[in-house]
Scaffold this motif. Structure first.
Motif, PDB file in Angstrom:
ATOM      1  N   THR A  99      36.738  39.518  35.262  1.00 44.59           N
ATOM      2  CA  THR A  99      37.759  39.681  36.065  1.00 44.59           C
ATOM      3  C   THR A  99      37.935  38.326  36.746  1.00 44.59           C
ATOM      4  OG1 THR A  99      36.533  40.709  37.910  1.00 44.59           O
ATOM      5  CG2 THR A  99      37.662  42.103  36.384  1.00 44.59           C
ATOM      6  N   PRO A 100      39.102  37.798  37.152  1.00 43.28           N
ATOM      7  CA  PRO A 100      40.478  38.460  36.638  1.00 43.28           C
ATOM      8  C   PRO A 100      40.645  38.025  35.206  1.00 43.28           C
ATOM      9  CG  PRO A 100      40.899  36.508  38.023  1.00 43.28           C
ATOM     10  CD  PRO A 100      39.572  36.574  37.960  1.00 43.28           C
ATOM     11  N   SER A 101      41.722  38.597  34.389  1.00 41.06           N
ATOM     12  CA  SER A 101      42.018  37.961  33.147  1.00 41.06           C
ATOM     13  C   SER A 101      42.700  36.660  33.138  1.00 41.06           C
ATOM     14  CB  SER A 101      42.681  39.263  32.162  1.00 41.06           C
ATOM     15  OG  SER A 101      43.878  39.406  32.979  1.00 41.06           O
ATOM     16  N   HIS A 102      43.455  36.657  34.081  1.00 41.32           N
ATOM     17  CA  HIS A 102      44.301  35.480  34.243  1.00 41.32           C
ATOM     18  C   HIS A 102      44.145  35.012  35.981  1.00 41.32           C
ATOM     19  CE1 HIS A 102      46.007  36.987  30.592  1.00 41.32           C
ATOM     20  NE2 HIS A 102      46.509  35.732  30.199  1.00 41.32           N
ATOM     21  N   GLN A 103      44.061  33.781  35.997  1.00 43.30           N
ATOM     22  CA  GLN A 103      44.091  33.271  37.427  1.00 43.30           C
ATOM     23  C   GLN A 103      45.072  31.830  37.456  1.00 43.30           C
ATOM     24  OE1 GLN A 103      41.073  33.668  39.817  1.00 43.30           O
ATOM     25  NE2 GLN A 103      42.084  32.715  41.558  1.00 43.30           N
ATOM     26  N   VAL A 104      46.009  31.636  38.241  1.00 46.83           N
ATOM     27  CA  VAL A 104      46.519  30.358  38.285  1.00 46.83           C
ATOM     28  C   VAL A 104      46.165  29.956  39.853  1.00 46.83           C
ATOM     29  CG1 VAL A 104      48.815  29.458  38.476  1.00 46.83           C
ATOM     30  CG2 VAL A 104      48.608  31.417  36.993  1.00 46.83           C
ATOM     31  N   THR A 105      45.949  28.713  39.963  1.00 51.21           N
ATOM     32  CA  THR A 105      45.543  27.973  41.237  1.00 51.21           C
ATOM     33  C   THR A 105      45.969  26.759  41.403  1.00 51.21           C
ATOM     34  OG1 THR A 105      43.705  28.012  42.928  1.00 51.21           O
ATOM     35  CG2 THR A 105      43.426  27.349  40.475  1.00 51.21           C
ATOM     36  N   GLN A 106      46.068  26.329  42.646  1.00 47.60           N
ATOM     37  CA  GLN A 106      46.527  24.938  43.183  1.00 47.60           C
ATOM     38  C   GLN A 106      45.253  23.933  42.880  1.00 47.60           C
ATOM     39  OE1 GLN A 106      49.504  23.918  43.610  1.00 47.60           O
ATOM     40  NE2 GLN A 106      50.512  25.923  43.044  1.00 47.60           N
ATOM     41  N   GLN A 110      41.907  23.597  45.478  1.00 46.99           N
ATOM     42  CA  GLN A 110      41.536  25.228  45.458  1.00 46.99           C
ATOM     43  C   GLN A 110      40.280  25.768  44.903  1.00 46.99           C
ATOM     44  OE1 GLN A 110      43.279  26.954  48.034  1.00 46.99           O
ATOM     45  NE2 GLN A 110      44.029  25.113  48.440  1.00 46.99           N
ATOM     46  N   GLU A 111      39.593  26.796  45.813  1.00 44.15           N
ATOM     47  CA  GLU A 111      38.429  27.269  45.154  1.00 44.15           C
ATOM     48  C   GLU A 111      38.703  28.294  44.399  1.00 44.15           C
ATOM     49  OE1 GLU A 111      34.550  27.791  47.679  1.00 44.15           O
ATOM     50  OE2 GLU A 111      35.425  29.965  47.376  1.00 44.15           O
ATOM     51  N   VAL A 112      38.045  28.597  43.322  1.00 50.03           N
ATOM     52  CA  VAL A 112      38.222  29.669  42.508  1.00 50.03           C
ATOM     53  C   VAL A 112      36.797  30.467  42.026  1.00 50.03           C
ATOM     54  CG1 VAL A 112      40.411  29.228  41.338  1.00 50.03           C
ATOM     55  CG2 VAL A 112      38.217  28.820  40.196  1.00 50.03           C
ATOM     56  N   ILE A 113      36.749  31.737  42.072  1.00 51.71           N
ATOM     57  CA  ILE A 113      35.464  32.469  41.676  1.00 51.71           C
ATOM     58  C   ILE A 113      35.832  33.330  40.628  1.00 51.71           C
ATOM     59  CG2 ILE A 113      33.685  34.164  42.229  1.00 51.71           C
ATOM     60  CD1 ILE A 113      34.224  33.153  45.284  1.00 51.71           C
ATOM     61  N   LEU A 114      35.351  33.109  39.438  1.00 48.87           N
ATOM     62  CA  LEU A 114      35.298  33.907  38.186  1.00 48.87           C
ATOM     63  C   LEU A 114      34.354  35.078  38.176  1.00 48.87           C
ATOM     64  CD1 LEU A 114      36.364  31.356  35.660  1.00 48.87           C
ATOM     65  CD2 LEU A 114      37.892  32.460  37.392  1.00 48.87           C
ATOM     66  N   ARG A 115      34.334  36.282  38.034  1.00 46.21           N
ATOM     67  CA  ARG A 115      33.440  37.159  37.975  1.00 46.21           C
ATOM     68  C   ARG A 115      33.256  37.899  36.571  1.00 46.21           C
ATOM     69  NH1 ARG A 115      36.013  37.290  43.061  1.00 46.21           N
ATOM     70  NH2 ARG A 115      34.361  37.355  44.589  1.00 46.21           N
ATOM     71  N   CYS A 116      32.096  38.164  36.294  1.00 48.82           N
ATOM     72  CA  CYS A 116      31.546  38.712  35.244  1.00 48.82           C
ATOM     73  C   CYS A 116      30.663  39.905  35.541  1.00 48.82           C
ATOM     74  CB  CYS A 116      31.053  37.656  34.409  1.00 48.82           C
ATOM     75  SG  CYS A 116      29.869  38.337  33.053  1.00 48.82           S
ATOM     76  N   PRO A 168      35.803  39.032  27.613  1.00 49.34           N
ATOM     77  CA  PRO A 168      37.096  38.759  27.242  1.00 49.34           C
ATOM     78  C   PRO A 168      37.732  37.290  27.623  1.00 49.34           C
ATOM     79  CG  PRO A 168      37.381  40.339  28.787  1.00 49.34           C
ATOM     80  CD  PRO A 168      35.691  40.185  28.642  1.00 49.34           C
ATOM     81  N   GLY A 169      37.123  37.283  28.681  1.00 50.27           N
ATOM     82  CA  GLY A 169      37.438  35.603  29.045  1.00 50.27           C
ATOM     83  C   GLY A 169      38.487  35.650  30.306  1.00 50.27           C
ATOM     84  N   THR A 170      38.276  34.826  31.061  1.00 54.62           N
ATOM     85  CA  THR A 170      39.375  34.616  32.190  1.00 54.62           C
ATOM     86  C   THR A 170      40.010  33.311  31.778  1.00 54.62           C
ATOM     87  OG1 THR A 170      38.077  35.729  33.787  1.00 54.62           O
ATOM     88  CG2 THR A 170      39.638  34.043  34.629  1.00 54.62           C
TER      89      THR A 170
END
Lengths: 115, 119
Positions: B7-14, B17-23, B112-114
């Motif tokens: 999660t998430p399946s899709h993420q849009v960010t500027q 910015q920091e992003v966290i991809l979860r598995c 399934p990937g993000t």
């Protein structure tokens, strides 16, 4: 260094026919594993089949078989009785040596199955 | 059949910015991996993780990246300050056992990937 080469960017096959997707690899490791993954347009990576370097027989999984020719360093995927749902990107990958688990992927082959 | 989820399946960010991809790996698996696939390109290894520490990382996995297993089920990839070139599909994978002087036949099962898009 280890390397996977897939020379066919795209392949076409008619439904119900067999198709072979080529994969050659390069490694100096005596032990390694070879994998094929399918990536449909939705993006997920689906494991298809595995071949160990010391396996005496070619791997088979349903309609998938792996034509493993160790001396030629090739591990071609054969899909028998193609179905429309087989249309996807196919990646060959290798895991090698005693010190790493990482998979090294080829550039992939896009398979299109037509009626 | 157990599966890896992301999660998430899709993420849009500027950019920046920091992003966290979860598995969430398969429950009895012990070795975890992150890979990425830039659009139209091949899948590339980022990092492997075992016993709460990184066991191997690629050149791509620089100081902007970090991984964590904050609890018994989640495995996260953090990108601290995203760049445009971080736009890619990020895959998590897991296996039950890793290398131990031989090549086990366990296979890396992918989530399934993000799909990350950095603007």
């Amino acid at each position: 260094a280890q390397k996977i080469t897939q020379t066919q960017p795209g392949m076409f096959v008619q439904e119900k026919e067999a198709v072979t997707l080529d994969c050659t690899y390069d490694t100096s490791d005596p032990s390694y594993g070879l994998f094929w993954y399918k990536q449909p347009s939705s993006g997920e990576m689906i494991f298809l089949i595995y071949q160990g370097s010391y396996d005496q027989q070619n791997a088979t999984e349903g309609r998938y078989s792996l034509n493993f020719q160790k001396a030629r360093k090739s591990a071609n995927l054969v899909i028998s009785a193609s179905q429309l749902g087989d249309s996807a990107m196919y990646f060959c990958a290798m895991r090698g040596n005693y010190n790493t688990d990482k998979l090294i992927f080829g550039t992939g082959t896009r398979l299109q199955v037509f009626p | 059949e157990p599966e890896v989820t992301q999660t998430p399946s899709h993420q849009v960010t500027q950019m920046g910015q920091e992003v966290i991809l979860r598995c969430v790996p398969i429950s009895n698996h012990l070795y975890f991996y992150w890979y990425r696939q830039i659009l139209g390109q091949k899948v590339e290894f980022l990092v492997s993780f075992y016993n709460n520490e990184i066991s191997e990382k690629s050149e791509i996995f620089d100081d902007q990246f970090s991984v964590e297993r904050p609890d018994g089920s989640n495995f996260t990839l953090k990108i601290r300050s995203t760049k445009l070139e971080d736009s890619a599909m990020y895959f998590c994978a897991s296996i039950q056992t890793g290398t131990s002087g031989s090549i086990p036949q366990e296979t890396q099962y992918f989530g399934p990937g993000t799909r990350l898009l950095v603007l």
